[in-house]
Every structure is written in C-alpha cells, then in structure tokens.
Design a protein around this motif. Structure first.
Motif, PDB file in Angstrom:
ATOM      1  N   GLU A  24     -15.420   9.029  18.061  1.00  0.00           N
ATOM      2  CA  GLU A  24     -14.176   9.592  17.510  1.00  0.00           C
ATOM      3  C   GLU A  24     -14.231  11.094  17.270  1.00  0.00           C
ATOM      4  O   GLU A  24     -13.208  11.754  17.197  1.00  0.00           O
ATOM      5  N   SER A  25     -15.426  11.648  17.154  1.00  0.00           N
ATOM      6  CA  SER A  25     -15.517  13.079  16.873  1.00  0.00           C
ATOM      7  C   SER A  25     -15.177  13.944  18.085  1.00  0.00           C
ATOM      8  O   SER A  25     -14.964  15.141  17.951  1.00  0.00           O
ATOM      9  N   LEU A  26     -15.136  13.358  19.280  1.00  0.00           N
ATOM     10  CA  LEU A  26     -14.799  14.157  20.456  1.00  0.00           C
ATOM     11  C   LEU A  26     -13.323  14.541  20.418  1.00  0.00           C
ATOM     12  O   LEU A  26     -12.489  13.745  20.003  1.00  0.00           O
ATOM     13  N   PRO A  27     -13.025  15.763  20.863  1.00  0.00           N
ATOM     14  CA  PRO A  27     -11.644  16.226  20.753  1.00  0.00           C
ATOM     15  C   PRO A  27     -10.641  15.352  21.517  1.00  0.00           C
ATOM     16  O   PRO A  27      -9.477  15.319  21.175  1.00  0.00           O
ATOM     17  N   PHE A  28     -11.109  14.657  22.529  1.00  0.00           N
ATOM     18  CA  PHE A  28     -10.159  13.863  23.313  1.00  0.00           C
ATOM     19  C   PHE A  28     -10.262  12.367  23.028  1.00  0.00           C
ATOM     20  O   PHE A  28      -9.753  11.543  23.778  1.00  0.00           O
ATOM     21  N   ALA A  29     -10.949  12.006  21.934  1.00  0.00           N
ATOM     22  CA  ALA A  29     -11.025  10.581  21.603  1.00  0.00           C
ATOM     23  C   ALA A  29      -9.717  10.167  20.947  1.00  0.00           C
ATOM     24  O   ALA A  29      -9.211  10.874  20.091  1.00  0.00           O
ATOM     25  N   GLY A  88     -19.017  17.222  27.615  1.00  0.00           N
ATOM     26  CA  GLY A  88     -17.867  17.507  26.783  1.00  0.00           C
ATOM     27  C   GLY A  88     -16.542  17.311  27.491  1.00  0.00           C
ATOM     28  O   GLY A  88     -15.543  17.892  27.098  1.00  0.00           O
ATOM     29  N   ASP A  89     -16.530  16.506  28.545  1.00  0.00           N
ATOM     30  CA  ASP A  89     -15.272  16.253  29.240  1.00  0.00           C
ATOM     31  C   ASP A  89     -15.193  14.770  29.604  1.00  0.00           C
ATOM     32  O   ASP A  89     -16.202  14.149  29.933  1.00  0.00           O
ATOM     33  N   ALA A  90     -13.990  14.221  29.526  1.00  0.00           N
ATOM     34  CA  ALA A  90     -13.832  12.788  29.747  1.00  0.00           C
ATOM     35  C   ALA A  90     -13.794  12.417  31.227  1.00  0.00           C
ATOM     36  O   ALA A  90     -13.923  11.254  31.592  1.00  0.00           O
ATOM     37  N   GLY A  91     -13.596  13.420  32.087  1.00  0.00           N
ATOM     38  CA  GLY A  91     -13.389  13.173  33.513  1.00  0.00           C
ATOM     39  C   GLY A  91     -14.480  12.324  34.144  1.00  0.00           C
ATOM     40  O   GLY A  91     -14.207  11.394  34.905  1.00  0.00           O
TER      41      GLY A  91
END
Lengths: 312, 509
Positions: free
Chosen positions: B310-315, B413-416
């Motif tokens: 959840e701490s990731l900016p895109f979560a 740091g990227d969801a891709g």
C-alpha cells in the motif's frame, strides 16, 4: 609403468566421453531453463516470444545430440565456452577457484591423516581397550554427523565464543583451519576403522610372526612391516572415496564462504549455467582420474608383493 | 616411518607458526572500517552483466537515475534531468556536471553512450528491458535516446543496476570495473569478498567510511554467527530462526523492512473449477494471512491485500477482504457446491485441488501446508506437488490448480513490469493464463502513458480488476531482515529496493 599410463590414457578418453555425455544428458533433462535466468524474468518484463527467440538463438531447441556435439567440438579445442551468467570463459573461472579448493582438500587430508593414523594404529595395537572404544565412537559419530552441522558447531565454539579463528572467507592460513578440520574429521572416521582392521589383518600375518620369532623389536615390526602391509586397502578406498571428499568440499566451501570451485558450481547449478557445470564435471573427472592413476601406481611402491607378482 | 612422523609433526608446526604470524582475517584496519556480509556470492563484478548487482550495492557504480526510498519515486542521480516526447519514444537526458570516473576520466555524454551501448550489446535482458533503438550524444552533457516503441517507463528502467555507468575504456570489467560511486575497488576475491576504499574525488559528499569489506556467505546460520563473533558488522538476511537469539545479545539490532515482494497464490484459470470466480474467491477466503505471517515468518511479514504494497504511490486502496472458512463455504455454495459426506461436492464430484510449491523459497511450502490443512477443514482435498523451477513447470504444464509463487511487483518503482509480465496474455509470467480483454486494454494503455499520475491511475485500475476478479490471491509481503552491531554502525538504512547498501552516508561510531 609407461604401459599403465598409455592404457590409462585410452581409458581417460572413453571416461571423459561417458561422463560428459551423461552429465550433459541429465542436465538437459533436469528441470530448469537458463533462458529464464538470462532474461532475468524475475525482474524484467519479457514476453513469451522473447523467451522463445533466446532459446532458439542459444540452441536449446536443437536435438540433444547436436547440442552435445557442439559442446564436444569446442571441448576438443580446449574451449569450455563462456558462462551464461557472467560471460567469462569457464576455464578461467574454474582456474580462479581451483587453488582454494586444492588448499582445502589438502588441508583436510592432513587433518584426516593426523587423526586417523594414530587413532587407527592405537586401536589396532590395543584392541578392545578404552582407546579402541573411543575410536569406534569417533568413527560412528564421524559418519553420522553431517559436515555442515559440525562446521556450524566449530564456528560457534572456536570463532564466536573463543574468537580464535575467523568465521568465514579465505584471508590467511587461520581461515583454513576450521573448514579443513570440519572436513578432515568428517572423513577421518572411515579411515580409522579401515586402518584398524587392515592392521589387525597384517599383524596376524605369517611374516609378522616370523619377525617376532626372530626377536625383532615390536616397534620395528609394527612400523616397518605391519603398517606398510596394511596400507594398500586404505589407499584403494581413498581412490574410491575421493568423490565423496569432493562433495564434502562443496558443502564446507559454502558454509565457510571459501571461494573454491565447489561454491562456484553451487551457484551455477542454481542459475542453470550449463557451460560452467559441464566444465566443473570435466575438471572433477580429470582430478578423480589422476588420483586413481596415482593410487594404482603407488601400490607397487607401498606393497612389494605386487611388484614381485608382476615381475615373475 | 619415524622420518615420516617427524615430517608430519614438522609440517604441523610450520602451519601453526605461519598461522600465528598472519593477521587475524584483516579485522584490524586503519581508520573507519565496516564489514558487510551479503547473502549471494558473485564471481564477476561486471556491472552491466552480472545479476548479483554487487557493484551498485557496494557503492562502486551508480546509475543515471535512482529510486527515492521514501517517496518511492524516480529521482536524478548521474542524470540531472530528462524529458520524454512522443509517448516516450524519444528522450533527452541531461547529465550531471563535474562527475568523474574513479580513474579520473570525465563522465560525459560520449562515455555514458558507450556504457549504455555496452550493456545493450552484452546483456540481452537489458536489451529487452530498455528497448533502445539508438543513442546520440548531442553535446558534452546531453544524450538523445530513441526507443524502438512508445515506452513511457523508460526512465524508471534506468534504475536497473545492470545499467550502471562505467568507463568502458578501462577494460577489465569482471575484476575491476571503473564506476563513479563513493567507493573504489581495492581488491576482489571472486566468490568471497571485495575490499573497498573511499573515492576521494567523489562528486557528491565524500564517504564517511575509509574502507569497507563487502563479503559473501550463502549460509544464513553462518552469517548470524559472523555477526555474533564480530567478524561482521552488518549481515543481510540472517536466519529467521536465529533472530531471537541475536536480539538477546547486547548491541545487536535486527531491522525488518517491507520490500516490493509479494508471496502470492497463482490460480490456473484454465482449470474448470477455477473458471468460476466464486471458487477463486473461496480459495482467497481460505488463506489465513495472519497465521501465515506469524507462524511461517515469525511476524516478519505483513498480510497482503493486493499485488502492490500500500505504500507504493500507485497502489490502490484495496477493499477489505473478509476471510474465514464460513465465507469460503458461502462462496462455494454460490458456485454450486455442497458439503456431503465431509467433502465439498458438485454433481457428485468432490472438489480436489492440485497445488504446486517449490523449496527455493523456504516459506512457500509452509504456506502451502497451512492452506492444505485449512482447506481440509471444509472438505476440500489439496494435493501438494513439489516442483523445482516454478517458471518452467507452470509455463509448460497446465495440470495444476494453484501454485505458491513469489514475485517482485515493482522492482524499479513502476507497476509496468509486474502487470505486463503477469496479466498480459503475452507476459512470460502469466501462469494463471489471464486473457481478460478489459484488463489487457488497461495494461496496453499504461504502456503508452507518460504522465505519472495517469500511470498511477491505470495501475490502480489494473490492480483493482485483478482484485475484483480474483485472478490471483495475495498472501503476504515478506520483510527483508538485516542485523547489525548497533554499538558500532551508524546510518545503516535497509532499503526497500535492496539496491543501495553501501553508501556515502554509512558510518561507524
């Protein structure tokens, strides 16, 4: 002697072909795919198509026999190929690790001799006494205790509590002590019992009784006659158990972070680095072969009986 | 024979004498020194090729951009700024001024170009990841990069340690790569350790430590013991079982940090039973995350709600999942199952599931066993099957229903990466066989979106889709454990990316 070596050379060629083909076969049949490791699918986005392209490029889709043939052709030119993972020549990587492994092997053999010769001799000389019992327990424990566990106990005792030796690495002779003792003790058990029974056998031989009858000192009988006579079986077993010694070296190298070829091959198995694993197998086969040849040749010097038989 | 004895005794004496003369493992070094023990060994320091990432971890090399560990966003490092055009097909990268390699050569556009081109040439994984068509040095400090396709996450891919910038003119990459980091290599023993000294000409604040020993030991027990004996000051991933005894020692601190990894339960959607979303939801409800975190990882893990912590900016803000066997039964009833003779059955067929697990990650088989015993309680038989290389087995065989698997979900740091690899029909890790047009569309759109906020929105949408349709289940986020000597070590940071370990800030008291 030259005839023995000549015959051996033919044997070695067949042996290497056999060992490398079998290992090649098993490696390829075993699960695991270096293409996935090379493409680092754990961290990088690849498509199934890219995996397939790489497999094709690397020749993993060729029939096994073609792959082996290619490897063999390179091998004949003394080219072991490059590691899939580091791109370095396999021969170079193996040669970097070999000195450490040889050092550890020799170190543990010295420990083994220091333990096995006195303990085996004394338990044969004083059969049934307390020292014989001690040596029996020692052998049972030595055979039963895995060397990584023994190594951890030693690290805890001599490195953590007493701080005599470093816990890991290969910086000075001090860092050799714990791994060599671990491995040396692990293999000593077998040889203590073997030397004992072989000595008991030779002490009961007629020539010993004859020597006694001639009034030769017990000490001299033991060292110059009985001991020498008891060595061939021990040496034979050494040739056979060399393989398990190499296996032990691998375990101990990993535990003590000792930078030898054993540690290298553990990493390469994890990463399915076929060229390196294959190179390691050839190297170990060569070592086993050389040692066994030396063992065969040494009989003639250790036991004069054999020399006489051949001559007559 | 007597002579032999004498020789043997003489040899032992000599060995002991030599041993007594040699310095004890070089533990006494001048100045501020720190010894770090890492859990993987490497035989090569080639930063562009070797997947151990040791050169970057040891502070030898640096990349163009880095991951900010607090905000989890990309920030400048050797590059000062960048600008993308044309859906990320073309990029202008401006380099930082005044940076030199450790041999004094300037780090300029030509040098960076050569370094990037080398990693593309020698590393096929990087070639795939960067998708670079051409690089041009337009002036001393500016690079123009053209990609083979629209590629918005290009800059985040440059975080990859294999894209470390090195002086390619310097030669011996395997034993002595020349980077720009705060530490220089003094010596390297393959498979064993690196000796590092401070780089006096470092472009940023100079390193506080004078020297560092970066050594390797693959045995977790041995690492813990090295810390106890004082041979090591910081050890990476000590054995979980030894944590309690380590913590009991004076001055030893154990730090546990959430990573970008998730232990998940992969569902094979090509199997008949699992094609029903209610069955998948029942499986999800049966996963006792708290029990797993406490008993398998002794509390060094967080229950997972979705693929991204959840701490990731895109979560996304995940919906609260209720769990428990009653709920699982409800879902199964919706799917047409009923409990008869102690077995969950549908049309007289009992529900049995085949579950794969593998031992390379020791936690996974234990998770599988806990699931098996919980499933049995509501009449589902789970047959566990141990496999060796999950990626290969799952891709080649479809004779299984569930699989424990562990994956990095946002390594840079990227969801891709994760979404493409796991849920796109072409993805190499798409073991659930997901082929959901709606989800594919979201991922395809993500792949051509440059704007960070818009990307986060799409990533959230994808994660939510996965969650709603229960394509996979997420079990726990395991922590990374590091133990160190608190009385000595200062400024140690356990990073979530596991990329940056030896830094210029690291110090000893």
């Amino acid at each position: 002697m030259f005839r023995i070596i000549g015959k051996r050379l033919v044997e070695v060629v067949l042996f290497v072909l056999f060992v490398t083909f079998c290992s090649f076969l098993f490696l390829r049949l075993a699960p695991g795919d270096p293409a996935l490791t090379i493409l680092n699918v754990d961290e990088l986005n690849v498509s199934q198509e890219q995996v397939e392209v790489l497999r094709e490029d690397m020749g993993f889709n060729d029939p096994l026999i073609v792959q082996y043939g290619k490897w063999l052709l390179d091998f004949i030119r003394l080219d072991f190929g490059n590691s899939y993972i580091t791109n370095q020549p396999v021969s170079e990587m193996l040669m970097t690790g070999l000195p450490a492994t040889l050092e550890l092997t020799i170190g543990s053999l010295i420990v083994m001799l220091i333990v096995a010769i006195p303990l085996g001799s004394l338990s044969a000389l004083y059969k049934g006494s307390w020292i014989d019992h001690v040596s029996r327990y020692f052998s049972i424990i030595g055979a039963a205790v895995p060397s990584f566990w023994l190594g951890l106990i030693f690290i805890d005792m001599f490195a953590v509590r007493l701080n005599w030796f470093p816990t890991m690495g290969r910086d000075s002779l001090l860092s050799l002590v714990l791994p060599a003792v671990t491995l040396g003790l692990a293999i000593a058990g077998v040889y203590v019992r073997l030397l004992r029974s072989s000595l008991l056998d030779s002490l009961g031989q007629e020539f010993v009784r004859a020597a006694r009858a001639r009034g030769i000192a017990e000490k001299r009988i033991f060292f110059s006659h009985a001991f020498r006579y008891s060595l061939p079986p021990v040496i034979t077993v050494f040739g056979v158990s060399l393989g398990s010694l190499i296996g032990g070296v691998v375990v101990v190298e990993v535990l003590f972070a000792y930078p030898g070829v054993g540690k290298l091959v553990v990493d390469s198995i994890r990463q399915r680095d076929y060229p390196l694993i294959q190179g390691y197998i050839v190297l170990m086969a060569a070592i086993v072969f050389v040692v066994n040849t030396l063992v065969d040749l040494s009989y003639r010097y250790v036991n004069p009986e054999l020399r006489l038989k051949k001559g007559s | 024979m007597r002579k032999l004895w004498k020789q043997v005794i003489g040899l032992i004496g000599l060995v002991l004498l030599l041993a007594a003369c040699t310095d004890n493992a070089g533990s006494e070094k001048d100045g501020k020194h720190l010894t770090f023990v890492y859990n993987f060994a490497t035989n090569s320091l080639d930063p562009n090729v070797d997947s151990s990432y040791v050169p970057l971890r040891a502070g030898l090399t640096e990349t163009l951009v880095q991951l900010n560990e607090e905000t989890l966003t990309i920030e400048p490092w050797l590059a000062e700024s960048w600008e993308g055009r044309n859906e990320g097909r073309e990029w202008t990268i401006t380099l930082r001024e005044g940076v030199n390699f450790q041999n004094g050569e300037p780090m300029n556009a030509e040098a960076v170009k050569a370094s990037l081109e080398r990693s593309l040439k020698d590393n096929v994984a990087i070639q795939n990841a960067l998708k670079i068509d051409s690089i041009e040095a337009t002036d001393d400090m500016t690079l123009q990069v053209t990609n083979t396709q629209a590629f918005p996450e290009f800059i985040s891919e440059l975080v990859n340690p294999n894209v470390s910038i090195i002086d390619v003119e310097a030669g011996d990459f395997v034993n002595n790569p020349i980077g720009t980091g705060p530490f220089k290599l003094e010596s390297f023993t393959p498979g064993s350790k690196l000796e590092l000294v401070r780089n006096e000409d470092y472009w940023d604040e100079k390193a506080k430590l004078d020297s560092v020993t970066f050594s390797f030991n693959e045995d977790a027990n041995a690492r813990s013991l090295a810390l106890e004996s004082g041979d090591a000051d910081v050890v990476f991933r000590p054995e979980v079982e030894s944590i309690e005894s380590l913590e009991a020692k004076d001055g030893i601190k154990v730090e546990s940090t959430e990573t970008f990894r998730v232990h998940q339960m992969t569902m094979n959607m090509q199997r008949e039973a699992l094609q029903d979303v209610n069955v998948r939801k029942a499986v999800d409800a049966l996963i006792d995350r708290d029990k797993i975190a406490d008993s398998v990882l002794l509390g060094y893990a967080q229950p997972a709600k979705g693929p991204f912590p959840e701490s990731l900016p895109f979560a996304p803000s995940y919906s609260e999942h209720e769990t428990g066997s009653d709920l699982a039964k409800e879902y199964l009833e919706k799917a047409g199952y009923s409990l008869e003779d102690g077995k969950m059955q549908k049309d007289g067929e009992p529900l049995t599931l085949t579950m794969l697990t593998y031992s390379a990650r020791a936690d996974l088989p234990l998770i599988a066993q806990i699931f098996q015993s919980d499933a049995k309680k509501i009449g589902i038989d789970v047959e566990l099957r141990q496999i060796e290389i999950p990626e290969e087995y799952m891709a080649a065989n479809r004779d299984w229903d569930l699989a424990t698997y562990s994956n990095l979900t946002a390594p840079r740091g990227d969801a891709g990466y994760y979404l493409n690899a796991t849920y796109h029909p072409d993805g190499a890790l798409n073991f659930s066989g997901a082929d959901e047009p709606e989800l594919t569309k979201i991922i395809d759109e993500l792949n051509v979106t440059v704007d960070a906020d818009k990307r986060a929105e799409l990533a959230e949408a994808a994660a939510n889709y996965v969650d709603e349709h229960q394509i996979n289940s997420f079990v726990i986020y395991p922590d990374t454990l590091v133990a160190y000597d608190e009385t000595k070590v200062k400024n140690w940071v356990t990073t979530r990316s596991e990329y940056y370990m030896i830094t210029n800030k690291l110090d000893v008291k």
